[in-house]
Design a protein around this motif. Structure first.
Motif, short mmCIF file in Angstrom:
data_model
loop_
_atom_site.label_atom_id
_atom_site.label_comp_id
_atom_site.label_asym_id
_atom_site.label_seq_id
_atom_site.Cartn_x
_atom_site.Cartn_y
_atom_site.Cartn_z
N GLY A 1 4.03 39.71 98.43
CA GLY A 1 5.16 38.83 98.18
C GLY A 1 4.92 37.86 97.03
N GLU A 2 3.67 37.60 96.75
CA GLU A 2 3.35 36.60 95.73
C GLU A 2 3.74 37.08 94.32
OE1 GLU A 2 -0.71 34.16 94.72
OE2 GLU A 2 -0.27 34.77 96.80
N PRO A 3 3.18 38.19 93.82
CA PRO A 3 3.63 38.66 92.50
C PRO A 3 5.11 39.03 92.49
CG PRO A 3 2.18 40.27 93.55
CD PRO A 3 2.11 39.03 94.37
N LEU A 4 5.61 39.46 93.64
CA LEU A 4 7.04 39.76 93.71
C LEU A 4 7.85 38.51 93.46
CD1 LEU A 4 9.38 41.59 94.32
CD2 LEU A 4 9.01 41.19 96.75
N LEU A 5 7.40 37.41 94.04
CA LEU A 5 8.10 36.15 93.84
C LEU A 5 8.08 35.75 92.37
CD1 LEU A 5 9.56 33.78 95.07
CD2 LEU A 5 7.35 32.66 95.41
N ALA A 6 6.95 36.00 91.72
CA ALA A 6 6.86 35.68 90.30
C ALA A 6 7.95 36.42 89.52
CB ALA A 6 5.48 36.06 89.76
N LEU A 7 8.16 37.65 89.91
CA LEU A 7 9.16 38.46 89.21
C LEU A 7 10.58 37.99 89.50
CD1 LEU A 7 8.66 40.67 87.30
CD2 LEU A 7 8.93 42.33 89.13
N THR A 8 10.86 37.68 90.75
CA THR A 8 12.19 37.22 91.09
C THR A 8 12.47 35.87 90.45
OG1 THR A 8 11.42 36.21 93.13
CG2 THR A 8 12.20 38.48 93.25
N ARG A 9 11.42 35.05 90.35
CA ARG A 9 11.62 33.78 89.66
C ARG A 9 11.98 34.02 88.20
NH1 ARG A 9 7.47 30.67 92.60
NH2 ARG A 9 5.96 31.81 91.35
N PHE A 10 11.26 34.95 87.59
CA PHE A 10 11.58 35.31 86.21
C PHE A 10 13.05 35.73 86.10
CE2 PHE A 10 12.32 38.44 82.95
CZ PHE A 10 11.74 37.89 81.84
N ALA A 11 13.47 36.58 87.00
CA ALA A 11 14.84 37.09 86.96
C ALA A 11 15.84 35.95 87.11
CB ALA A 11 15.05 38.12 88.05
N LEU A 12 15.54 35.06 88.04
CA LEU A 12 16.44 33.95 88.31
C LEU A 12 16.57 33.05 87.09
CD1 LEU A 12 18.00 33.90 90.69
CD2 LEU A 12 16.20 32.75 91.93
N VAL A 13 15.42 32.76 86.49
CA VAL A 13 15.41 31.86 85.35
C VAL A 13 16.07 32.50 84.14
CG1 VAL A 13 13.91 30.69 83.71
CG2 VAL A 13 13.38 30.61 86.15
N ASN A 14 15.82 33.79 83.95
CA ASN A 14 16.22 34.42 82.70
C ASN A 14 17.44 35.33 82.81
OD1 ASN A 14 13.97 33.52 80.88
ND2 ASN A 14 12.78 34.48 82.50
N GLY A 15 18.05 35.33 83.98
CA GLY A 15 19.22 36.19 84.15
C GLY A 15 20.27 35.94 83.08
#
Lengths: 140, 140
Positions: free
Chosen positions: B93-107
């Motif tokens: 879940g940790e690296p996954l969260l990093a990715l979803t954060r990226f998506a959220l920020v950069n959507g």
DNA sequence: CGGTTTCATAAAGGTGCCTTCTTGTGCTGT
DNA sequence: ACAGCACAAGAAGGCACCTTTATGAAACCG
């Protein structure tokens, strides 16, 4: 290369977009290669083993459209097209790298878990694990 | 829920396995929900909007097989099955969260890039952008 | 002239994921 | 007796993705 996101709610649409992007069979492999530096089409094709020309073109177009990859067409002949990561693309490469590192480190653990699962849940036995006798207890 | 990895070389097989796993339409949504705590099947089904029962079952089984999720069947009636992340699952879940954060920020940035791309490469015009006149220059 | 190079695109076919609909289980409350 | 609940699994069908194979453009070389 549209992700299959029919029912995803608006709030997390960008999330599932990024997720399907990097979950594509080839996209993250391409990004990883391009992390090492700009590359011409055919070099990329040779480095990403097994990808078909059509899909490489389409994937690169999608990445270009999303702003992760820059396409530089040198007007020579025969044509020479160079692809490189944009700064945005390099930003994406970072969390992606975290994930691939996880996979690399824990691949063996996953495989072990699968083996253990397949052993306990005897694999293709049709009469699968009869339910334990339920104790009559209404919950809620 | 086997990833489509026909031609992937052995060295990066676990990578593409993890990548297709989290690239699945639903898997990472499920993991994200389970990050918030253990959940019963139907609660999970209600929280992951739009997922079909069949696919939720299959996804959870795959996650269980890989060791990311634990399935706890309470022998009550009607049956009550609880799903929870294993420690291994929380690690994922940790690296996954990093990715979803990226998506959220950069959507928004992605969407802007797409819009810009669609405008310059006039969208579905069949006579697409004639090639610039090539200068005769043999390269290498 | 005919073959080569580099990139792009098209048609045809396979495969797997996903969706809806349906069936089953075993005890519950009415 | 009968419908309902919580979970699971099946069939049928759609669609996205991927692969192979083939075609094209445009200038080069022998």
């Amino acid at each position: 290369m549209k992700p299959r996101n029919g029912h995803i709610s608006d709030s997390c649409r960008p999330i599932s977009e990024v997720l399907s992007l990097i979950g594509n069979k080839w996209t993250s492999l391409i990004i990883t290669r391009l992390t090492e530096g700009p590359m011409r089409f055919n070099v990329l094709k040779r480095n990403v083993h097994g990808i078909s020309q059509k899909v490489l073109t389409a994937s690169l177009r999608a990445l270009e459209r999303d702003g992760f990859v820059e396409r530089i067409e040198h007007p020579t002949v025969p044509p020479s097209v160079e692809y490189r990561l944009t700064p945005f693309g390099r930003e994406l490469g970072e969390p992606l790298l975290a994930l691939t590192r996880f996979a690399l480190v824990n691949g063996a653990r996953m495989e072990a878990a699968r083996a253990a699962y397949d052993e306990t849940h005897d694999i293709p036995a049709p009469g699968a694990e009869p339910r334990r006798k339920p104790i009559p207890l209404r919950l809620n």
